[in-house]
Motif scaffolding. Sequence first.
Motif, short mmCIF file in Angstrom:
data_model
loop_
_atom_site.label_atom_id
_atom_site.label_comp_id
_atom_site.label_asym_id
_atom_site.label_seq_id
_atom_site.Cartn_x
_atom_site.Cartn_y
_atom_site.Cartn_z
N TYR A 172 0.80 -1.22 0.00
CA TYR A 172 0.00 0.00 0.00
C TYR A 172 0.83 1.27 0.00
O TYR A 172 0.28 2.38 -0.01
CB TYR A 172 -0.96 0.02 1.19
N VAL A 173 2.14 1.16 0.00
CA VAL A 173 3.00 2.34 0.15
C VAL A 173 2.72 3.40 -0.92
O VAL A 173 2.76 4.59 -0.64
CB VAL A 173 4.49 1.94 0.19
N GLU A 174 2.38 2.98 -2.13
CA GLU A 174 2.10 3.94 -3.20
C GLU A 174 0.77 4.67 -2.99
O GLU A 174 0.57 5.77 -3.50
CB GLU A 174 2.11 3.24 -4.56
N ASN A 175 -0.17 4.04 -2.27
CA ASN A 175 -1.49 4.62 -2.03
C ASN A 175 -1.65 5.12 -0.59
O ASN A 175 -2.76 5.40 -0.16
CB ASN A 175 -2.58 3.57 -2.29
N LYS A 176 -0.56 5.21 0.14
CA LYS A 176 -0.63 5.52 1.56
C LYS A 176 -1.36 6.83 1.83
O LYS A 176 -2.23 6.88 2.71
CB LYS A 176 0.78 5.57 2.14
N ASP A 177 -1.05 7.88 1.10
CA ASP A 177 -1.70 9.17 1.32
C ASP A 177 -3.20 9.07 1.08
O ASP A 177 -4.00 9.63 1.84
CB ASP A 177 -1.10 10.26 0.44
N LEU A 209 -10.76 -3.19 1.07
CA LEU A 209 -10.61 -3.76 -0.27
C LEU A 209 -9.38 -3.22 -0.98
O LEU A 209 -8.69 -3.95 -1.69
CB LEU A 209 -11.87 -3.52 -1.09
N GLU A 210 -9.08 -1.95 -0.79
CA GLU A 210 -7.86 -1.38 -1.38
C GLU A 210 -6.62 -2.04 -0.78
O GLU A 210 -5.68 -2.37 -1.51
CB GLU A 210 -7.82 0.13 -1.17
N LEU A 211 -6.61 -2.21 0.54
CA LEU A 211 -5.48 -2.87 1.19
C LEU A 211 -5.34 -4.31 0.72
O LEU A 211 -4.22 -4.79 0.47
CB LEU A 211 -5.63 -2.82 2.71
N LEU A 212 -6.46 -5.01 0.60
CA LEU A 212 -6.43 -6.39 0.13
C LEU A 212 -5.90 -6.47 -1.29
O LEU A 212 -5.04 -7.31 -1.60
CB LEU A 212 -7.82 -7.01 0.21
N ASN A 213 -6.35 -5.58 -2.15
CA ASN A 213 -5.87 -5.56 -3.52
C ASN A 213 -4.35 -5.30 -3.57
O ASN A 213 -3.62 -5.98 -4.30
CB ASN A 213 -6.61 -4.50 -4.33
N ASP A 214 -3.90 -4.34 -2.78
CA ASP A 214 -2.47 -4.05 -2.73
C ASP A 214 -1.69 -5.25 -2.20
O ASP A 214 -0.61 -5.58 -2.70
CB ASP A 214 -2.19 -2.83 -1.85
N HIS A 215 -2.24 -5.91 -1.19
CA HIS A 215 -1.57 -7.09 -0.62
C HIS A 215 -1.45 -8.20 -1.66
O HIS A 215 -0.39 -8.80 -1.82
CB HIS A 215 -2.34 -7.59 0.60
N LEU A 216 -2.54 -8.44 -2.40
CA LEU A 216 -2.51 -9.49 -3.41
C LEU A 216 -1.55 -9.17 -4.54
O LEU A 216 -0.76 -10.02 -4.97
CB LEU A 216 -3.91 -9.73 -3.97
N SER A 217 -1.60 -7.93 -5.01
CA SER A 217 -0.78 -7.58 -6.17
C SER A 217 0.69 -7.34 -5.82
O SER A 217 1.54 -7.37 -6.71
CB SER A 217 -1.36 -6.36 -6.89
#
Length: 95
Positions: free
Chosen positions: A6-11, A56-64
Amino acid sequence: MHTHGYVENKDQLIKRLRRAEGQIRGIQRMVEEDTYCIDILTQVSAATKALETVALELLNDHLSHCVAEATREGGPVAEEKIREASAAIARLVRS
């Protein structure tokens, strides 16, 4: 050093979480002010949706990121990441 997916979407995630925090405070205030219960439930639904979006955003980032990286490596690390993701999905579906 390991970075999280999630580092790229953290903000963006922090912004969404702050918005949800404000919604929760608003719900608390509504209860304190004896607001009509249906109006409170409407706000609870909106706050729940906001948190689900973050999840869901965190899950998507975790999966990808994390799971994809682990599957490239293979072995027990990959199996563990897949188990973690499956458990997280199960928790989201149950909530």
